[in-house]
Design a protein around this motif. Structure first.
Motif, PDB file in Angstrom:
ATOM      1  N   UNK A  22       0.841  -1.201   0.000  1.00  0.00           N
ATOM      2  CA  UNK A  22       0.000   0.000   0.000  1.00  0.00           C
ATOM      3  C   UNK A  22       0.876   1.250   0.000  1.00  0.00           C
ATOM      4  N   UNK A  23       1.888   1.257   0.830  1.00  0.00           N
ATOM      5  CA  UNK A  23       2.753   2.431   0.951  1.00  0.00           C
ATOM      6  C   UNK A  23       3.498   2.719  -0.353  1.00  0.00           C
ATOM      7  N   UNK A  24       3.978   1.675  -1.032  1.00  0.00           N
ATOM      8  CA  UNK A  24       4.857   1.891  -2.178  1.00  0.00           C
ATOM      9  C   UNK A  24       4.173   1.777  -3.540  1.00  0.00           C
ATOM     10  N   UNK A  25       2.993   1.156  -3.613  1.00  0.00           N
ATOM     11  CA  UNK A  25       2.371   0.899  -4.912  1.00  0.00           C
ATOM     12  C   UNK A  25       0.952   1.439  -5.068  1.00  0.00           C
TER      13      UNK A  25
ATOM     14  N   UNK B 265      -6.067   2.960  -5.960  1.00  0.00           N
ATOM     15  CA  UNK B 265      -5.472   3.427  -7.213  1.00  0.00           C
ATOM     16  C   UNK B 265      -3.954   3.289  -7.176  1.00  0.00           C
ATOM     17  N   UNK B 266      -3.369   2.602  -8.158  1.00  0.00           N
ATOM     18  CA  UNK B 266      -1.913   2.475  -8.189  1.00  0.00           C
ATOM     19  C   UNK B 266      -1.243   3.817  -8.456  1.00  0.00           C
ATOM     20  N   UNK B 267      -0.056   3.983  -7.886  1.00  0.00           N
ATOM     21  CA  UNK B 267       0.763   5.155  -8.197  1.00  0.00           C
ATOM     22  C   UNK B 267       1.634   4.806  -9.413  1.00  0.00           C
ATOM     23  N   UNK B 268       2.644   5.631  -9.722  1.00  0.00           N
ATOM     24  CA  UNK B 268       3.485   5.392 -10.897  1.00  0.00           C
ATOM     25  C   UNK B 268       4.171   4.027 -10.832  1.00  0.00           C
ATOM     26  N   UNK B 269       4.668   3.660  -9.654  1.00  0.00           N
ATOM     27  CA  UNK B 269       5.324   2.361  -9.511  1.00  0.00           C
ATOM     28  C   UNK B 269       4.325   1.216  -9.713  1.00  0.00           C
ATOM     29  N   UNK B 270       3.109   1.376  -9.206  1.00  0.00           N
ATOM     30  CA  UNK B 270       2.072   0.377  -9.396  1.00  0.00           C
ATOM     31  C   UNK B 270       1.657   0.269 -10.859  1.00  0.00           C
ATOM     32  N   UNK B 271       1.563   1.425 -11.524  1.00  0.00           N
ATOM     33  CA  UNK B 271       1.224   1.402 -12.950  1.00  0.00           C
ATOM     34  C   UNK B 271       2.317   0.715 -13.760  1.00  0.00           C
ATOM     35  N   UNK B 272       3.562   0.868 -13.351  1.00  0.00           N
ATOM     36  CA  UNK B 272       4.644   0.190 -14.058  1.00  0.00           C
ATOM     37  C   UNK B 272       4.519  -1.324 -13.927  1.00  0.00           C
ATOM     38  N   UNK B 273       4.162  -1.792 -12.730  1.00  0.00           N
ATOM     39  CA  UNK B 273       3.943  -3.230 -12.548  1.00  0.00           C
ATOM     40  C   UNK B 273       2.792  -3.725 -13.434  1.00  0.00           C
ATOM     41  N   UNK B 274       1.727  -2.944 -13.485  1.00  0.00           N
ATOM     42  CA  UNK B 274       0.596  -3.314 -14.339  1.00  0.00           C
ATOM     43  C   UNK B 274       1.016  -3.342 -15.809  1.00  0.00           C
ATOM     44  N   UNK B 275       1.793  -2.346 -16.234  1.00  0.00           N
ATOM     45  CA  UNK B 275       2.255  -2.289 -17.629  1.00  0.00           C
ATOM     46  C   UNK B 275       3.119  -3.496 -17.959  1.00  0.00           C
TER      47      UNK B 275
END
Length: 117
Positions: free
Chosen positions: A88-91, A97-107
């Motif tokens: 939760x803290x990092x993603x 809603x994912x942050x930039x790092x979470x969106x990168x994992x999704x991509x």
């Protein structure tokens, strides 16, 4: 009048509207508290029982299997689980809603999925 029925209506309409398209579906990500069947109604704040997110994900998978639609399973494979505090803290800081790092994992997950087709 059910989520299952809505999936069937959607997939049938997609096939009818785009008969030559490659249709793919992505499952939703985990969200904070997604295993809690007691949710607050957005209208008045009362607590109601609702199916857990996993129930909807299972229906999506089953309906896609019926229609032979490939599924990019973000729920199982994106690597984002906001019920784990570090995730939760990092993603996914707000638990949804994912942050930039979470969106990168999704991509990364989606890219690998699409390349596998």
């Amino acid at each position: 009048y059910t989520f299952w029925g809505a999936c069937h209506c959607l997939f049938t309409k997609l096939y009818e509207t785009f008969p030559n398209a490659q249709i793919v579906v992505c499952t939703p990500l985990h969200c904070l508290g997604d295993e809690n069947p007691h949710v607050k109604s957005s209208a008045d704040g009362t607590v109601v029982d609702a199916p857990v997110l996993q129930t909807y994900v299972a229906i999506i998978r089953e309906a896609c299997d019926f229609y032979s639609i490939p599924v990019c399973d973000f729920h199982a494979r994106a690597g984002i689980q906001p019920n784990i505090p570090l995730h939760q803290q990092t993603l996914c800081p707000d638990g949804l809603h994912p942050n930039a790092a979470g969106h990168q994992l999704m991509a990364n997950c989606l890219t690998a999925f699409l390349k596998s087709l």
